[in-house]
Design a protein around this motif. Structure first.
Motif, PDB file in Angstrom:
ATOM      1  N   GLY A 242      -2.033  36.741  33.894  1.00  0.00           N
ATOM      2  CA  GLY A 242      -1.387  37.778  34.720  1.00  0.00           C
ATOM      3  C   GLY A 242      -1.044  39.002  33.902  1.00  0.00           C
ATOM      4  O   GLY A 242      -0.958  40.112  34.415  1.00  0.00           O
ATOM      5  N   PHE A 243      -0.823  38.807  32.603  1.00  0.00           N
ATOM      6  CA  PHE A 243      -0.509  39.946  31.744  1.00  0.00           C
ATOM      7  C   PHE A 243      -1.782  40.588  31.191  1.00  0.00           C
ATOM      8  O   PHE A 243      -1.973  41.797  31.259  1.00  0.00           O
ATOM      9  N   VAL A 244      -2.665  39.748  30.656  1.00  0.00           N
ATOM     10  CA  VAL A 244      -3.821  40.294  29.929  1.00  0.00           C
ATOM     11  C   VAL A 244      -4.902  40.852  30.869  1.00  0.00           C
ATOM     12  O   VAL A 244      -5.465  41.913  30.610  1.00  0.00           O
ATOM     13  N   LEU A 245      -5.199  40.133  31.976  1.00  0.00           N
ATOM     14  CA  LEU A 245      -6.348  40.561  32.798  1.00  0.00           C
ATOM     15  C   LEU A 245      -6.183  41.914  33.499  1.00  0.00           C
ATOM     16  O   LEU A 245      -7.094  42.748  33.417  1.00  0.00           O
ATOM     17  N   PRO A 246      -5.047  42.168  34.179  1.00  0.00           N
ATOM     18  CA  PRO A 246      -4.943  43.504  34.802  1.00  0.00           C
ATOM     19  C   PRO A 246      -4.998  44.603  33.755  1.00  0.00           C
ATOM     20  O   PRO A 246      -5.670  45.622  33.942  1.00  0.00           O
ATOM     21  N   LEU A 247      -4.327  44.378  32.612  1.00  0.00           N
ATOM     22  CA  LEU A 247      -4.388  45.375  31.541  1.00  0.00           C
ATOM     23  C   LEU A 247      -5.823  45.535  31.055  1.00  0.00           C
ATOM     24  O   LEU A 247      -6.320  46.640  30.888  1.00  0.00           O
ATOM     25  N   GLY A 248      -6.486  44.405  30.850  1.00  0.00           N
ATOM     26  CA  GLY A 248      -7.855  44.427  30.332  1.00  0.00           C
ATOM     27  C   GLY A 248      -8.788  45.171  31.269  1.00  0.00           C
ATOM     28  O   GLY A 248      -9.561  46.027  30.844  1.00  0.00           O
ATOM     29  N   ALA A 249      -8.703  44.864  32.577  1.00  0.00           N
ATOM     30  CA  ALA A 249      -9.612  45.495  33.536  1.00  0.00           C
ATOM     31  C   ALA A 249      -9.395  47.003  33.568  1.00  0.00           C
ATOM     32  O   ALA A 249     -10.267  47.761  33.961  1.00  0.00           O
ATOM     33  N   THR A 250      -8.208  47.443  33.136  1.00  0.00           N
ATOM     34  CA  THR A 250      -7.903  48.861  33.204  1.00  0.00           C
ATOM     35  C   THR A 250      -8.157  49.587  31.885  1.00  0.00           C
ATOM     36  O   THR A 250      -8.708  50.680  31.872  1.00  0.00           O
ATOM     37  N   VAL A 251      -7.758  48.979  30.778  1.00  0.00           N
ATOM     38  CA  VAL A 251      -7.863  49.726  29.516  1.00  0.00           C
ATOM     39  C   VAL A 251      -8.873  49.160  28.517  1.00  0.00           C
ATOM     40  O   VAL A 251      -9.267  49.850  27.579  1.00  0.00           O
ATOM     41  N   ASN A 252      -9.293  47.903  28.689  1.00  0.00           N
ATOM     42  CA  ASN A 252     -10.176  47.320  27.673  1.00  0.00           C
ATOM     43  C   ASN A 252     -11.618  47.302  28.162  1.00  0.00           C
ATOM     44  O   ASN A 252     -11.971  46.498  29.023  1.00  0.00           O
ATOM     45  N   MET A 253     -12.427  48.195  27.642  1.00  0.00           N
ATOM     46  CA  MET A 253     -13.807  48.278  28.120  1.00  0.00           C
ATOM     47  C   MET A 253     -14.763  48.316  26.944  1.00  0.00           C
ATOM     48  O   MET A 253     -15.166  49.389  26.477  1.00  0.00           O
ATOM     49  N   ASN A 254     -15.136  47.168  26.454  1.00  0.00           N
ATOM     50  CA  ASN A 254     -16.062  47.061  25.320  1.00  0.00           C
ATOM     51  C   ASN A 254     -17.389  47.726  25.633  1.00  0.00           C
ATOM     52  O   ASN A 254     -17.896  48.554  24.878  1.00  0.00           O
ATOM     53  N   GLY A 255     -17.967  47.342  26.778  1.00  0.00           N
ATOM     54  CA  GLY A 255     -19.292  47.826  27.148  1.00  0.00           C
ATOM     55  C   GLY A 255     -19.298  49.326  27.382  1.00  0.00           C
ATOM     56  O   GLY A 255     -20.210  50.037  26.939  1.00  0.00           O
ATOM     57  N   THR A 256     -18.267  49.806  28.063  1.00  0.00           N
ATOM     58  CA  THR A 256     -18.183  51.234  28.361  1.00  0.00           C
ATOM     59  C   THR A 256     -18.049  52.052  27.086  1.00  0.00           C
ATOM     60  O   THR A 256     -18.726  53.077  26.908  1.00  0.00           O
ATOM     61  N   ALA A 257     -17.176  51.611  26.170  1.00  0.00           N
ATOM     62  CA  ALA A 257     -16.962  52.348  24.926  1.00  0.00           C
ATOM     63  C   ALA A 257     -18.266  52.409  24.121  1.00  0.00           C
ATOM     64  O   ALA A 257     -18.652  53.464  23.597  1.00  0.00           O
ATOM     65  N   LEU A 258     -18.938  51.270  24.060  1.00  0.00           N
ATOM     66  CA  LEU A 258     -20.227  51.209  23.351  1.00  0.00           C
ATOM     67  C   LEU A 258     -21.221  52.194  23.979  1.00  0.00           C
ATOM     68  O   LEU A 258     -21.899  52.961  23.298  1.00  0.00           O
ATOM     69  N   TYR A 259     -21.280  52.170  25.303  1.00  0.00           N
ATOM     70  CA  TYR A 259     -22.227  53.017  26.036  1.00  0.00           C
ATOM     71  C   TYR A 259     -21.917  54.494  25.843  1.00  0.00           C
ATOM     72  O   TYR A 259     -22.825  55.313  25.650  1.00  0.00           O
ATOM     73  N   GLU A 260     -20.629  54.844  25.897  1.00  0.00           N
ATOM     74  CA  GLU A 260     -20.242  56.254  25.724  1.00  0.00           C
ATOM     75  C   GLU A 260     -20.738  56.782  24.382  1.00  0.00           C
ATOM     76  O   GLU A 260     -21.315  57.860  24.290  1.00  0.00           O
ATOM     77  N   CYS A 261     -20.492  55.985  23.343  1.00  0.00           N
ATOM     78  CA  CYS A 261     -20.904  56.397  21.998  1.00  0.00           C
ATOM     79  C   CYS A 261     -22.436  56.492  21.935  1.00  0.00           C
ATOM     80  O   CYS A 261     -22.981  57.502  21.458  1.00  0.00           O
ATOM     81  N   ALA A 262     -23.115  55.476  22.446  1.00  0.00           N
ATOM     82  CA  ALA A 262     -24.573  55.453  22.393  1.00  0.00           C
ATOM     83  C   ALA A 262     -25.152  56.638  23.166  1.00  0.00           C
ATOM     84  O   ALA A 262     -26.076  57.319  22.693  1.00  0.00           O
ATOM     85  N   ALA A 263     -24.598  56.907  24.348  1.00  0.00           N
ATOM     86  CA  ALA A 263     -25.135  57.980  25.183  1.00  0.00           C
ATOM     87  C   ALA A 263     -24.940  59.332  24.510  1.00  0.00           C
ATOM     88  O   ALA A 263     -25.855  60.166  24.481  1.00  0.00           O
ATOM     89  N   ALA A 264     -23.745  59.550  23.931  1.00  0.00           N
ATOM     90  CA  ALA A 264     -23.476  60.839  23.295  1.00  0.00           C
ATOM     91  C   ALA A 264     -24.438  61.055  22.123  1.00  0.00           C
ATOM     92  O   ALA A 264     -24.997  62.145  21.953  1.00  0.00           O
ATOM     93  N   LEU A 265     -24.659  60.017  21.326  1.00  0.00           N
ATOM     94  CA  LEU A 265     -25.568  60.154  20.179  1.00  0.00           C
ATOM     95  C   LEU A 265     -27.005  60.385  20.642  1.00  0.00           C
ATOM     96  O   LEU A 265     -27.737  61.190  20.080  1.00  0.00           O
ATOM     97  N   PHE A 266     -27.391  59.645  21.692  1.00  0.00           N
ATOM     98  CA  PHE A 266     -28.746  59.796  22.229  1.00  0.00           C
ATOM     99  C   PHE A 266     -28.976  61.225  22.713  1.00  0.00           C
ATOM    100  O   PHE A 266     -30.001  61.853  22.425  1.00  0.00           O
ATOM    101  N   ILE A 267     -28.000  61.768  23.440  1.00  0.00           N
ATOM    102  CA  ILE A 267     -28.146  63.124  23.980  1.00  0.00           C
ATOM    103  C   ILE A 267     -28.228  64.131  22.830  1.00  0.00           C
ATOM    104  O   ILE A 267     -29.038  65.064  22.853  1.00  0.00           O
ATOM    105  N   ALA A 268     -27.388  63.909  21.804  1.00  0.00           N
ATOM    106  CA  ALA A 268     -27.441  64.799  20.639  1.00  0.00           C
ATOM    107  C   ALA A 268     -28.835  64.759  20.009  1.00  0.00           C
ATOM    108  O   ALA A 268     -29.426  65.800  19.711  1.00  0.00           O
ATOM    109  N   GLN A 269     -29.362  63.552  19.846  1.00  0.00           N
ATOM    110  CA  GLN A 269     -30.723  63.424  19.277  1.00  0.00           C
ATOM    111  C   GLN A 269     -31.746  64.143  20.148  1.00  0.00           C
ATOM    112  O   GLN A 269     -32.618  64.856  19.656  1.00  0.00           O
TER     113      GLN A 269
END
Ligand code: ASP
Length: 416
Positions: free
Chosen positions: A294-321
């Motif tokens: 009850g504590f970890v999951l709502p917080l996680g679904a809102t602030v913890n995004m492993n895949g999204t963070a990875l994708y943001e970095c990858a996309a920004a670098l790809f666009i720069a390239q």
């Protein structure tokens, strides 16, 4: 047949049917109707579930200083795994260089899919605002409005306060509160179970529509980028996170199996928020107590995004390239930091990270239209990164529950 098998079959059938039927209007209409109905049914549970689960958890954690302990473990887990995911994206995109084709920046070949205006319109209201904005959104001037706008951080903040003070009421009153919120949470879980019986149909419709509209041909020009991101996401999901599970003495394979319903739902809905009800069910089956999930999951679904963070970095670098821009060490550092911060603010809804990517691009001096380059693959990668987001949340919940002494490892699984 077990539900996750039914969902998996629906998923495969949707890919086949969507590909064959193409964007026939009758199919799109029908799939849209069924898919929206299923998604709405999940979404209607989000507000009562977040508030109910969070308050129930905080009251159960009670007036002890356990809250601080669980809180620190949670923050530490979120920060380290997200940072690890970003670095993974950074390394893979730098190694594979998908934005360079035959030694030339691929931008001209790819052509921009959309003008800046069209991109910004598409991503409007996706909540990738700056960090100060995120903090401001945490304290809503109007709670009902915040709930109506799906402002999860605001709901979490209020629920934390409510639970904290409810636990400190005189005993008689506190007990009434505890029983009420426990009951509300249980009802939400049961409704989720019922909604999920329709998941195969919902998944078929949602994925069928995406495949029919996007088609696999959209992938071709961006295939290298697509696979580079997929490899990075897979390393995070199938190597890094399972290793952490192993580290606390649990069986990663069993963990993965128990997570399948949430992963398939995340993949089909592209929304960690809409998946939340299912994620709760998985945590419960893994033996996690309500107070931790009850504590970890709502917080996680809102602030913890492993895949999204990875994708943001990858996309920004790809666009720069693709634009032929060599990013300096400092610029790469800015990309990593911003990916970490913006992934906290990104909402758990489809395509939410596009805004965050636009923010990162402008921070390192690239035109925002660059986002147009990745639009064609964004939808399908969204499905994959959302599944990794949800898996990161579930893994964290299980690890923290284990550290709190809640889940017993099978004798053969205990690492010596
Ligand atoms: N769709 C993602 C999620 O809900 C967010 C994103 O990366 O767009 O987790």
């Amino acid at each position: 047949m077990k539900l996750h098998w039914q969902i998996a079959i629906a998923l495969l059938a949707a890919m086949a049917v969507g590909g064959i039927v193409g964007d026939a209007p009758w199919f799109i209409k029908l799939a849209d109707f069924i898919g929206t109905l299923f998604l709405n049914a999940l979404r209607m549970l989000i507000v009562p579930l977040i508030v109910g689960a969070m308050i129930h958890a905080i009251i159960s954690i009670g007036a002890s200083n356990e809250l601080g302990r669980i809180g620190w473990k949670t923050v530490l887990y979120f920060a380290t795994t997200t940072l690890g995911a970003i670095v993974l994206g950074l390394v893979i995109i730098n190694a594979v260089q998908p934005g360079i084709v035959d030694g030339q920046p691929a931008g001209a070949r790819l052509g921009l899919d959309a003008s800046a205006d069209a991109v910004l319109e598409k991503v409007q209201g996706r909540d990738g605002r700056d960090f100060v904005g995120v903090v401001l959104r945490m304290v809503p001037p109007n709670l009902v409005q915040a709930a109506a706008d799906n402002e999860m951080l605001a709901l979490i903040f209020f629920s934390l306060l409510f639970g904290y003070f409810a636990a400190r009421l005189p005993r008689e009153l506190a007990e009434v509160q505890q029983r009420f919120w426990a009951g509300l949470y249980e009802v939400m879980i049961r409704i989720t179970g019922w909604v999920m019986r329709f998941a195969p149909l919902g998944v078929f419709a949602l994925v069928g529509k995406t495949v029919a509209q996007t088609g696999w041909s959209a992938l071709h020009p961006l295939l290298v980028f697509f696979f580079a991101v997929l490899v990075a996401l897979s390393i995070q999901a199938f190597i890094v996170l399972p290793l952490l599970v192993r580290l606390v003495g649990l069986d990663p394979l069993r963990h993965l199996k128990l997570s399948v319903p949430a992963l398939l739902t995340a993949f089909s809905t592209s929304s960690s928020a809409a998946t939340l009800p299912v994620t709760f069910g998985c945590a419960q089956r893994a033996g996690v107590s309500d107070r931790v999930s009850g504590f970890v999951l709502p917080l996680g679904a809102t602030v913890n995004m492993n895949g999204t963070a990875l994708y943001e970095c990858a996309a920004a670098l790809f666009i720069a390239q693709a634009y032929g821009l060599e990013l300096s060490f400092i610029s790469q550092f800015v990309v990593v930091t911003l990916a970490l911060l913006t992934s906290v603010g990104v909402a758990g809804i489809p395509s939410a990270s596009l805004v965050a990517i636009a923010v990162i691009l402008s921070a390192v001096g690239l035109p925002m239209e660059g986002v147009g380059l990745i639009l064609a693959v964004d939808r399908i990668l969204d499905m994959c990164r959302t599944a990794v987001n949800v898996f990161g949340d579930l893994t964290g919940t299980v690890i923290i529950a284990r550290l709190e002494g809640e889940i017993e490892a099978p004798a053969s699984d205990v690492t010596r």
